[in-house]
Design an enzyme around this catalytic site. Structure first.
Site, PDB file in Angstrom:
ATOM      1  N   ASP A  38       0.866  -1.189   0.000  1.00  0.00           N
ATOM      2  CA  ASP A  38       0.000   0.000   0.000  1.00  0.00           C
ATOM      3  C   ASP A  38       0.898   1.234   0.000  1.00  0.00           C
ATOM      4  OD1 ASP A  38      -2.152   1.994   0.873  1.00  0.00           O
ATOM      5  OD2 ASP A  38      -3.278   0.146   1.076  1.00  0.00           O
ATOM      6  N   ASP A  64       3.376   2.088  -4.540  1.00  0.00           N
ATOM      7  CA  ASP A  64       2.439   2.977  -5.247  1.00  0.00           C
ATOM      8  C   ASP A  64       2.219   2.333  -6.608  1.00  0.00           C
ATOM      9  OD1 ASP A  64       1.238   4.821  -6.906  1.00  0.00           O
ATOM     10  OD2 ASP A  64       2.414   6.522  -6.186  1.00  0.00           O
ATOM     11  N   VAL A  65       0.997   1.876  -6.871  1.00  0.00           N
ATOM     12  CA  VAL A  65       0.761   1.062  -8.068  1.00  0.00           C
ATOM     13  C   VAL A  65       0.976   1.825  -9.377  1.00  0.00           C
ATOM     14  CG1 VAL A  65      -0.797  -0.559  -6.933  1.00  0.00           C
ATOM     15  CG2 VAL A  65      -1.741   1.499  -8.034  1.00  0.00           C
ATOM     16  N   TYR A 156     -13.768   7.181 -12.899  1.00  0.00           N
ATOM     17  CA  TYR A 156     -13.828   5.885 -12.198  1.00  0.00           C
ATOM     18  C   TYR A 156     -14.522   4.840 -13.080  1.00  0.00           C
ATOM     19  CZ  TYR A 156     -14.611   2.574  -8.353  1.00  0.00           C
ATOM     20  OH  TYR A 156     -14.630   1.457  -7.561  1.00  0.00           O
ATOM     21  N   LYS A 160     -12.521   1.550 -14.490  1.00  0.00           N
ATOM     22  CA  LYS A 160     -12.923   0.205 -14.077  1.00  0.00           C
ATOM     23  C   LYS A 160     -13.394  -0.636 -15.262  1.00  0.00           C
ATOM     24  CE  LYS A 160     -11.962   0.298  -9.707  1.00  0.00           C
ATOM     25  NZ  LYS A 160     -11.024  -0.672  -9.117  1.00  0.00           N
ATOM     26  N   THR A 191     -16.313  -0.035   3.538  1.00  0.00           N
ATOM     27  CA  THR A 191     -14.855   0.161   3.648  1.00  0.00           C
ATOM     28  C   THR A 191     -14.603   1.619   4.033  1.00  0.00           C
ATOM     29  OG1 THR A 191     -14.543   0.930   1.376  1.00  0.00           O
ATOM     30  CG2 THR A 191     -14.464  -1.454   1.717  1.00  0.00           C
TER      31      THR A 191
HETATM   32  N1  LIG Z   1     -16.065  -0.085  -1.365  1.00  0.00           N
HETATM   33  C1  LIG Z   1     -16.885  -0.298  -2.383  1.00  0.00           C
HETATM   34  O1  LIG Z   1     -18.110  -0.137  -2.262  1.00  0.00           O
HETATM   35  C2  LIG Z   1     -16.333  -0.761  -3.707  1.00  0.00           C
HETATM   36  C3  LIG Z   1     -17.241  -1.035  -4.732  1.00  0.00           C
HETATM   37  C4  LIG Z   1     -16.765  -1.481  -5.960  1.00  0.00           C
HETATM   38  C5  LIG Z   1     -15.413  -1.647  -6.148  1.00  0.00           C
HETATM   39  N2  LIG Z   1     -14.550  -1.370  -5.143  1.00  0.00           N
HETATM   40  C6  LIG Z   1     -13.131  -1.567  -5.425  1.00  0.00           C
HETATM   41  O2  LIG Z   1     -12.532  -2.297  -4.381  1.00  0.00           O
HETATM   42  C7  LIG Z   1     -11.163  -1.918  -4.252  1.00  0.00           C
HETATM   43  C8  LIG Z   1     -10.868  -1.523  -2.810  1.00  0.00           C
HETATM   44  O3  LIG Z   1     -11.700  -0.444  -2.459  1.00  0.00           O
HETATM   45  P1  LIG Z   1     -11.980  -0.027  -0.944  1.00  0.00           P
HETATM   46  O4  LIG Z   1     -13.403   0.342  -0.870  1.00  0.00           O
HETATM   47  O5  LIG Z   1     -11.435  -1.036  -0.019  1.00  0.00           O
HETATM   48  O6  LIG Z   1     -11.124   1.336  -0.892  1.00  0.00           O
HETATM   49  P2  LIG Z   1     -10.236   1.963   0.274  1.00  0.00           P
HETATM   50  O7  LIG Z   1      -9.973   3.380  -0.117  1.00  0.00           O
HETATM   51  O8  LIG Z   1     -10.854   1.719   1.599  1.00  0.00           O
HETATM   52  O9  LIG Z   1      -8.896   1.127   0.143  1.00  0.00           O
HETATM   53  C9  LIG Z   1      -8.091   1.290  -0.998  1.00  0.00           C
HETATM   54  C10 LIG Z   1      -6.645   1.137  -0.618  1.00  0.00           C
HETATM   55  O10 LIG Z   1      -5.861   1.433  -1.781  1.00  0.00           O
HETATM   56  C11 LIG Z   1      -4.773   2.228  -1.384  1.00  0.00           C
HETATM   57  N3  LIG Z   1      -4.262   3.028  -2.496  1.00  0.00           N
HETATM   58  C12 LIG Z   1      -4.784   4.155  -3.026  1.00  0.00           C
HETATM   59  N4  LIG Z   1      -3.978   4.633  -3.987  1.00  0.00           N
HETATM   60  C13 LIG Z   1      -2.932   3.773  -4.073  1.00  0.00           C
HETATM   61  C14 LIG Z   1      -1.788   3.700  -4.896  1.00  0.00           C
HETATM   62  N5  LIG Z   1      -1.510   4.642  -5.802  1.00  0.00           N
HETATM   63  N6  LIG Z   1      -0.950   2.669  -4.720  1.00  0.00           N
HETATM   64  C15 LIG Z   1      -1.194   1.717  -3.791  1.00  0.00           C
HETATM   65  N7  LIG Z   1      -2.255   1.738  -2.974  1.00  0.00           N
HETATM   66  C16 LIG Z   1      -3.112   2.754  -3.126  1.00  0.00           C
HETATM   67  C17 LIG Z   1      -5.316   3.104  -0.271  1.00  0.00           C
HETATM   68  O11 LIG Z   1      -4.263   3.634   0.519  1.00  0.00           O
HETATM   69  C18 LIG Z   1      -6.206   2.124   0.480  1.00  0.00           C
HETATM   70  O12 LIG Z   1      -5.510   1.436   1.484  1.00  0.00           O
HETATM   71  C19 LIG Z   1     -10.959  -0.779  -5.258  1.00  0.00           C
HETATM   72  O13 LIG Z   1     -10.429  -1.314  -6.452  1.00  0.00           O
HETATM   73  C20 LIG Z   1     -12.362  -0.274  -5.498  1.00  0.00           C
HETATM   74  O14 LIG Z   1     -12.500   0.354  -6.750  1.00  0.00           O
HETATM   75  C21 LIG Z   1     -14.969  -0.927  -3.930  1.00  0.00           C
END
Ligand SMILES: NC(=O)c1ccc[n+]([C@@H]2O[C@H](COP(=O)([O-])OP(=O)(O)OC[C@H]3O[C@@H](n4cnc5c(N)ncnc54)[C@H](O)[C@@H]3O)[C@@H](O)[C@H]2O)c1
Length: 249
Positions: A38, A64-65, A156, A160, A191
């Site tokens: 992360d 950092d991805v 977004y 996606k 989350t």
């Molecule tokens: N929460 C939802 O309802 C939901 C719905 C559909 C899809 N998603 C997908 O699920 C995945 C996780 O989402 P989440 O809700 O847990 O989000 P979140 O923001 O709680 O967690 C995301 C994590 O990614 C990290 N991150 C951000 N930018 C980064 C980077 N450049 N390099 C490395 N790490 C980085 C953040 O620090 C964080 O720890 C994402 O791909 C999101 O698009 C989430």
């Protein structure tokens, strides 16, 4: 009984919290050695330390991805610590709810850099090791917003849905090279990211979900667990919707 991921070495992005953390916990419980990665260093270190306290193999690696150099270092960390890399979960993402007319180019570029370029860089970086393992698996976390539109979230949505076809193209290219690539499309999951929405916004979303409840990180991670395991050895290029029925009506 051996875990469903016994012998696997999994790199999980965005694993300091939310859905990524859910993956790290479940993958470790199922026997994988886990590289928790992360940009949030302190929280990521804590996740890895907690897993080690529970007797699992886990290390934290800052990643950092959107950085190709960080990806190279993460692959190196996986092989240095655990001897190989078999599994990648591309989970990290950022959110932006602006519609196309209000979205700044800079914000568009940021979302694409993390959510789409990050997935490309990640797959490119790990594929040689996964191919070498002879039994590699990549799970890309896309979103329901890759298949349904809202009037906001322009970047977004685009990022996606880009992940969907990038996954399929990579899956096809590696069908005879020992690497499977699949995608998960989560709906509304509890989350830290989702907690930035107001109570009213969350209630409005919940009205759209036939099951009437929000998902948990583990609901997504259990889908990835299957796709990452050898139980899914004949599954590649597929998409698993985990959304409480949101996409049905
Ligand atoms: N929460 C939802 O309802 C939901 C719905 C559909 C899809 N998603 C997908 O699920 C995945 C996780 O989402 P989440 O809700 O847990 O989000 P979140 O923001 O709680 O967690 C995301 C994590 O990614 C990290 N991150 C951000 N930018 C980064 C980077 N450049 N390099 C490395 N790490 C980085 C953040 O620090 C964080 O720890 C994402 O791909 C999101 O698009 C989430």
């Amino acid at each position: 009984m051996p875990g469903r991921l016994e012998g696997k070495v999994a790199l999980i992005t965005g694993a300091a919290r939310g859905i990524g953390k859910g993956h790290a916990e479940i993958f470790a419980e199922e026997g994988a050695s886990v590289v928790v990665s992360d940009v949030l260093v302190e929280q990521g270190e804590e996740v890895a330390a907690q897993l080690r306290e529970q007797g699992h193999n886990a290390v934290f690696q800052k990643l950092d991805v959107s950085s190709e150099a960080d990806w190279a270092a993460a692959v190196e960390a996986a092989t240095a610590n655990f001897g190989k890399l078999t599994t990648l979960v591309n989970n990290a993402a950022i959110f932006n709810n602006s519609g196309v007319d209000e979205l700044l180019l800079d914000d568009w570029n940021k979302v694409i850099a993390v959510n789409l370029t990050g997935v490309f860089l990640g797959m490119k970086a790990v594929l040689p090791e996964l191919e070498k393992s002879g039994n590699g698996a990549i799970v890309n976390i896309s979103s329901l917003y890759a298949i349904i539109a809202t009037d906001g979230f322009a970047a977004y949505h685009a990022s996606k849905s880009g992940v969907r076809m990038l996954s399929k193209a990579t899956a096809l290219r590696y069908t005879r090279r020992g690497v499977r690539v699949n995608t998960i499309l989560p709906g509304n999951v509890v989350t830290p990211a989702a907690s930035t929405l107001t109570e009213e916004e969350n209630a409005a979303i919940l009205k759209l979900v036939p099951m009437g409840v929000r998902g948990q990180p583990s609901d997504v991670a259990y889908g990835s667990l299957y796709l990452a395991s050898d139980e899914a050895r004949y599954v590649t290029g597929s998409e698993l919707v985990i959304d409480g029925g949101w996409s049905l009506p």
